[in-house]
Design a protein around this motif. Structure first.
Motif, PDB file in Angstrom:
ATOM      1  N   PRO A 147     -10.342  17.831   5.035  1.00  0.00           N
ATOM      2  CA  PRO A 147      -9.820  17.778   3.651  1.00  0.00           C
ATOM      3  C   PRO A 147     -10.671  18.577   2.671  1.00  0.00           C
ATOM      4  CG  PRO A 147      -9.747  15.608   4.654  1.00  0.00           C
ATOM      5  CD  PRO A 147     -10.503  16.482   5.596  1.00  0.00           C
ATOM      6  N   TYR A 148     -11.989  18.542   2.837  1.00  0.00           N
ATOM      7  CA  TYR A 148     -12.872  19.309   1.963  1.00  0.00           C
ATOM      8  C   TYR A 148     -12.726  20.802   2.225  1.00  0.00           C
ATOM      9  CZ  TYR A 148     -15.281  14.946   0.782  1.00  0.00           C
ATOM     10  OH  TYR A 148     -15.581  13.692   0.329  1.00  0.00           O
ATOM     11  N   VAL A 149     -12.570  21.166   3.484  1.00  0.00           N
ATOM     12  CA  VAL A 149     -12.415  22.580   3.832  1.00  0.00           C
ATOM     13  C   VAL A 149     -11.145  23.151   3.211  1.00  0.00           C
ATOM     14  CG1 VAL A 149     -11.997  24.173   5.750  1.00  0.00           C
ATOM     15  CG2 VAL A 149     -13.777  22.427   5.947  1.00  0.00           C
ATOM     16  N   PHE A 150     -10.055  22.403   3.292  1.00  0.00           N
ATOM     17  CA  PHE A 150      -8.812  22.890   2.705  1.00  0.00           C
ATOM     18  C   PHE A 150      -8.881  22.900   1.184  1.00  0.00           C
ATOM     19  CE2 PHE A 150      -7.045  22.334   6.932  1.00  0.00           C
ATOM     20  CZ  PHE A 150      -6.125  23.359   6.983  1.00  0.00           C
ATOM     21  N   ALA A 151      -9.642  21.968   0.606  1.00  0.00           N
ATOM     22  CA  ALA A 151      -9.864  22.028  -0.842  1.00  0.00           C
ATOM     23  C   ALA A 151     -10.624  23.304  -1.216  1.00  0.00           C
ATOM     24  CB  ALA A 151     -10.627  20.794  -1.311  1.00  0.00           C
ATOM     25  N   GLY A 152     -11.614  23.667  -0.407  1.00  0.00           N
ATOM     26  CA  GLY A 152     -12.325  24.919  -0.635  1.00  0.00           C
ATOM     27  C   GLY A 152     -11.437  26.128  -0.460  1.00  0.00           C
ATOM     28  N   LEU A 153     -10.553  26.091   0.547  1.00  0.00           N
ATOM     29  CA  LEU A 153      -9.625  27.203   0.753  1.00  0.00           C
ATOM     30  C   LEU A 153      -8.643  27.339  -0.399  1.00  0.00           C
ATOM     31  CD1 LEU A 153      -8.838  26.752   4.558  1.00  0.00           C
ATOM     32  CD2 LEU A 153     -10.159  28.589   3.509  1.00  0.00           C
ATOM     33  N   ARG A 154      -8.250  26.209  -0.973  1.00  0.00           N
ATOM     34  CA  ARG A 154      -7.328  26.253  -2.099  1.00  0.00           C
ATOM     35  C   ARG A 154      -7.953  26.963  -3.297  1.00  0.00           C
ATOM     36  NH1 ARG A 154      -4.815  20.590  -3.686  1.00  0.00           N
ATOM     37  NH2 ARG A 154      -4.331  20.714  -1.450  1.00  0.00           N
ATOM     38  N   ILE A 155      -9.261  26.884  -3.409  1.00  0.00           N
ATOM     39  CA  ILE A 155      -9.960  27.611  -4.470  1.00  0.00           C
ATOM     40  C   ILE A 155     -10.246  29.045  -4.039  1.00  0.00           C
ATOM     41  CG2 ILE A 155     -12.057  27.680  -5.876  1.00  0.00           C
ATOM     42  CD1 ILE A 155     -12.256  24.644  -5.493  1.00  0.00           C
ATOM     43  N   ALA A 156     -10.629  29.223  -2.780  1.00  0.00           N
ATOM     44  CA  ALA A 156     -11.113  30.520  -2.317  1.00  0.00           C
ATOM     45  C   ALA A 156     -10.005  31.565  -2.225  1.00  0.00           C
ATOM     46  CB  ALA A 156     -11.797  30.360  -0.961  1.00  0.00           C
ATOM     47  N   LEU A 157      -8.818  31.190  -1.750  1.00  0.00           N
ATOM     48  CA  LEU A 157      -7.780  32.195  -1.526  1.00  0.00           C
ATOM     49  C   LEU A 157      -7.303  32.850  -2.821  1.00  0.00           C
ATOM     50  CD1 LEU A 157      -5.667  30.672   1.383  1.00  0.00           C
ATOM     51  CD2 LEU A 157      -7.406  32.462   1.463  1.00  0.00           C
ATOM     52  N   PRO A 158      -6.992  32.098  -3.884  1.00  0.00           N
ATOM     53  CA  PRO A 158      -6.662  32.803  -5.138  1.00  0.00           C
ATOM     54  C   PRO A 158      -7.823  33.631  -5.674  1.00  0.00           C
ATOM     55  CG  PRO A 158      -5.929  30.515  -5.229  1.00  0.00           C
ATOM     56  CD  PRO A 158      -6.784  30.642  -4.011  1.00  0.00           C
ATOM     57  N   MET A 159      -9.056  33.123  -5.510  1.00  0.00           N
ATOM     58  CA  MET A 159     -10.207  33.888  -5.967  1.00  0.00           C
ATOM     59  C   MET A 159     -10.395  35.157  -5.142  1.00  0.00           C
ATOM     60  SD  MET A 159     -13.049  31.000  -6.900  1.00  0.00           S
ATOM     61  CE  MET A 159     -14.212  32.270  -7.395  1.00  0.00           C
ATOM     62  N   ALA A 160      -9.932  35.148  -3.890  1.00  0.00           N
ATOM     63  CA  ALA A 160     -10.022  36.356  -3.073  1.00  0.00           C
ATOM     64  C   ALA A 160      -9.171  37.472  -3.651  1.00  0.00           C
ATOM     65  CB  ALA A 160      -9.587  36.042  -1.640  1.00  0.00           C
ATOM     66  N   VAL A 161      -7.987  37.125  -4.166  1.00  0.00           N
ATOM     67  CA  VAL A 161      -7.144  38.135  -4.809  1.00  0.00           C
ATOM     68  C   VAL A 161      -7.846  38.687  -6.044  1.00  0.00           C
ATOM     69  CG1 VAL A 161      -4.901  38.554  -5.881  1.00  0.00           C
ATOM     70  CG2 VAL A 161      -5.076  37.006  -3.922  1.00  0.00           C
ATOM     71  N   VAL A 162      -8.454  37.791  -6.832  1.00  0.00           N
ATOM     72  CA  VAL A 162      -9.204  38.234  -8.011  1.00  0.00           C
ATOM     73  C   VAL A 162     -10.367  39.128  -7.592  1.00  0.00           C
ATOM     74  CG1 VAL A 162     -10.568  37.465  -9.990  1.00  0.00           C
ATOM     75  CG2 VAL A 162      -8.549  36.173  -9.286  1.00  0.00           C
ATOM     76  N   GLY A 163     -11.085  38.727  -6.543  1.00  0.00           N
ATOM     77  CA  GLY A 163     -12.222  39.517  -6.075  1.00  0.00           C
ATOM     78  C   GLY A 163     -11.816  40.896  -5.602  1.00  0.00           C
ATOM     79  N   ALA A 164     -10.686  40.980  -4.889  1.00  0.00           N
ATOM     80  CA  ALA A 164     -10.222  42.288  -4.422  1.00  0.00           C
ATOM     81  C   ALA A 164      -9.841  43.182  -5.590  1.00  0.00           C
ATOM     82  CB  ALA A 164      -9.035  42.102  -3.478  1.00  0.00           C
ATOM     83  N   ALA A 165      -9.176  42.610  -6.592  1.00  0.00           N
ATOM     84  CA  ALA A 165      -8.800  43.406  -7.765  1.00  0.00           C
ATOM     85  C   ALA A 165     -10.033  43.874  -8.534  1.00  0.00           C
ATOM     86  CB  ALA A 165      -7.883  42.594  -8.675  1.00  0.00           C
ATOM     87  N   VAL A 166     -11.006  42.967  -8.709  1.00  0.00           N
ATOM     88  CA  VAL A 166     -12.238  43.344  -9.412  1.00  0.00           C
ATOM     89  C   VAL A 166     -12.985  44.423  -8.632  1.00  0.00           C
ATOM     90  CG1 VAL A 166     -14.502  42.501 -10.137  1.00  0.00           C
ATOM     91  CG2 VAL A 166     -12.456  41.157 -10.611  1.00  0.00           C
ATOM     92  N   ALA A 167     -13.011  44.304  -7.308  1.00  0.00           N
ATOM     93  CA  ALA A 167     -13.678  45.319  -6.491  1.00  0.00           C
ATOM     94  C   ALA A 167     -13.034  46.684  -6.688  1.00  0.00           C
ATOM     95  CB  ALA A 167     -13.627  44.905  -5.020  1.00  0.00           C
ATOM     96  N   GLU A 168     -11.706  46.711  -6.805  1.00  0.00           N
ATOM     97  CA  GLU A 168     -11.024  47.983  -7.041  1.00  0.00           C
ATOM     98  C   GLU A 168     -11.277  48.499  -8.458  1.00  0.00           C
ATOM     99  OE1 GLU A 168      -7.352  46.937  -3.960  1.00  0.00           O
ATOM    100  OE2 GLU A 168      -7.024  46.914  -6.132  1.00  0.00           O
ATOM    101  N   PHE A 169     -11.526  47.574  -9.402  1.00  0.00           N
ATOM    102  CA  PHE A 169     -11.851  48.006 -10.766  1.00  0.00           C
ATOM    103  C   PHE A 169     -13.191  48.730 -10.821  1.00  0.00           C
ATOM    104  CE2 PHE A 169      -9.325  44.250 -12.714  1.00  0.00           C
ATOM    105  CZ  PHE A 169      -8.146  44.927 -12.473  1.00  0.00           C
ATOM    106  N   VAL A 170     -14.218  48.102 -10.213  1.00  0.00           N
ATOM    107  CA  VAL A 170     -15.607  48.516 -10.472  1.00  0.00           C
ATOM    108  C   VAL A 170     -16.247  49.278  -9.326  1.00  0.00           C
ATOM    109  CG1 VAL A 170     -15.970  46.605 -12.062  1.00  0.00           C
ATOM    110  CG2 VAL A 170     -16.511  46.295  -9.653  1.00  0.00           C
ATOM    111  N   ALA A 171     -15.725  49.180  -8.119  1.00  0.00           N
ATOM    112  CA  ALA A 171     -16.325  49.870  -6.983  1.00  0.00           C
ATOM    113  C   ALA A 171     -15.680  51.246  -6.849  1.00  0.00           C
ATOM    114  CB  ALA A 171     -16.159  49.064  -5.694  1.00  0.00           C
ATOM    115  N   ALA A 172     -16.450  52.266  -7.114  1.00  0.00           N
ATOM    116  CA  ALA A 172     -15.920  53.623  -7.027  1.00  0.00           C
ATOM    117  C   ALA A 172     -15.591  53.957  -5.578  1.00  0.00           C
ATOM    118  CB  ALA A 172     -16.939  54.618  -7.573  1.00  0.00           C
ATOM    119  N   GLY A 173     -14.732  54.932  -5.421  1.00  0.00           N
ATOM    120  CA  GLY A 173     -14.359  55.339  -4.072  1.00  0.00           C
ATOM    121  C   GLY A 173     -12.865  55.545  -3.970  1.00  0.00           C
TER     122      GLY A 173
END
Length: 286
Positions: free
Chosen positions: A203-229
């Protein structure tokens, strides 16, 4: 004579057997609660109200946000462009988030078994987590080049900490009585982890996944914003179109990022129902 009277009396007193319901009476099996219209009506109303307000604001302020028709026309006019960039961002989320989630869970397992590891590693983890990710990304580009690796690392770092904290809490939240039983039976650490700590932490792991997966989309978008290449992905598309004041493309890309996050959360909910079928919350929901 008295026996016949008793038999007739008992037959009158006994309730008549319930009539068998005909199969053609229109009766239907009970649907799961999530398929009921009551479960979807608040969401539909909320989206309808939001769309209405959006249209009113967009019509009154055409240079602030585009109308929904303009966003849809942008999506329908260049589906290949959006699909290509969607795949790039989804690839970053899949690889980066999977790596960060796996690393967070494995480190939580080690910390739960060896307290000294937690005292050594956790302060370093906190230092990395409180450092702004936009400051780390350019340094990662210098260290690892202009490829996709810096974007994977940024996405993994975003999901690492919530996964670590939730998994560690779940692995330590063990029933003391059950743990005493395992000790009485001289169970090894592996047996205790496999049969007690790991199932209890789900139950705790899935609670963490519920937070982590939407944040992964945010992280990928931020990486594309600031990481050149490589200039690809929905985040890069947002940056490029915003610099050109192309509002329909900007908001169409943002909507696709939102759709990606919603899709991941829905898939996680389906997996959770399968894995945590014994959870009290899921039993009540059914």
């Amino acid at each position: 004579m008295s026996e016949n009277v008793m038999v007739r009396t008992a037959s009158r007193a006994a309730p008549a057997p319930a009539a068998r319901r005909p199969q053609g009476d229109g009766s239907r099996p009970r649907l799961p609660s999530w398929m009921s219209w009551r479960a979807w009506l608040p969401t539909v109303v909320a989206f309808g109200v939001t769309a209405t307000i959006w249209q009113l604001v967009a019509t009154a302020n055409p240079f602030v946000i585009p109308t929904l028709e303009e966003i849809w026309a942008s999506l329908a006019g260049a589906p290949e462009m959006y699909w290509t960039n969607f795949q790039v961002t989804l690839n970053e989320v899949a690889i980066g988030a999977t790596s960060g989630i796996a690393a967070g869970f494995l480190l939580a397992v080690v910390m739960s078994e060896f307290r000294i590891i937690e005292r050594v590693v956790m302060p370093l983890v906190v230092v990395v987590m409180v450092t702004p990710i936009v400051a780390i990304a350019p340094a990662l580009v210098v260290a690892f080049g202009f490829g996709m690796l810096p974007k994977y690392i940024v996405t993994g770092l975003v999901v690492f900490f919530p996964m670590l904290v939730n998994s560690l809490a779940g692995l330590r939240d063990v029933d003391v009585k059950a743990l005493d039983v395992f000790r009485t039976l001289h169970a090894s650490r592996w047996e205790t982890f496999r049969h007690l700590r790991f199932p209890g932490s789900m139950p705790y792991v899935f609670a963490g996944l519920r937070i982590a997966l939407p944040m992964a989309v945010v992280g990928a978008a931020v990486a594309e914003f600031v990481a050149a290449g490589q200039q690809a992905g929905l985040g890069s598309l947002v940056t490029t179109s915003a610099a050109q004041a192309n509002l329909p493309v900007t908001w169409a890309s943002i909507f696709l990022l939102c759709a990606m996050g919603i899709l991941l959360v829905c898939l996680l909910a389906l997996v959770r129902k399968r894995v945590l079928w014994w959870s009290a919350a899921d039993v009540v929901a059914r």
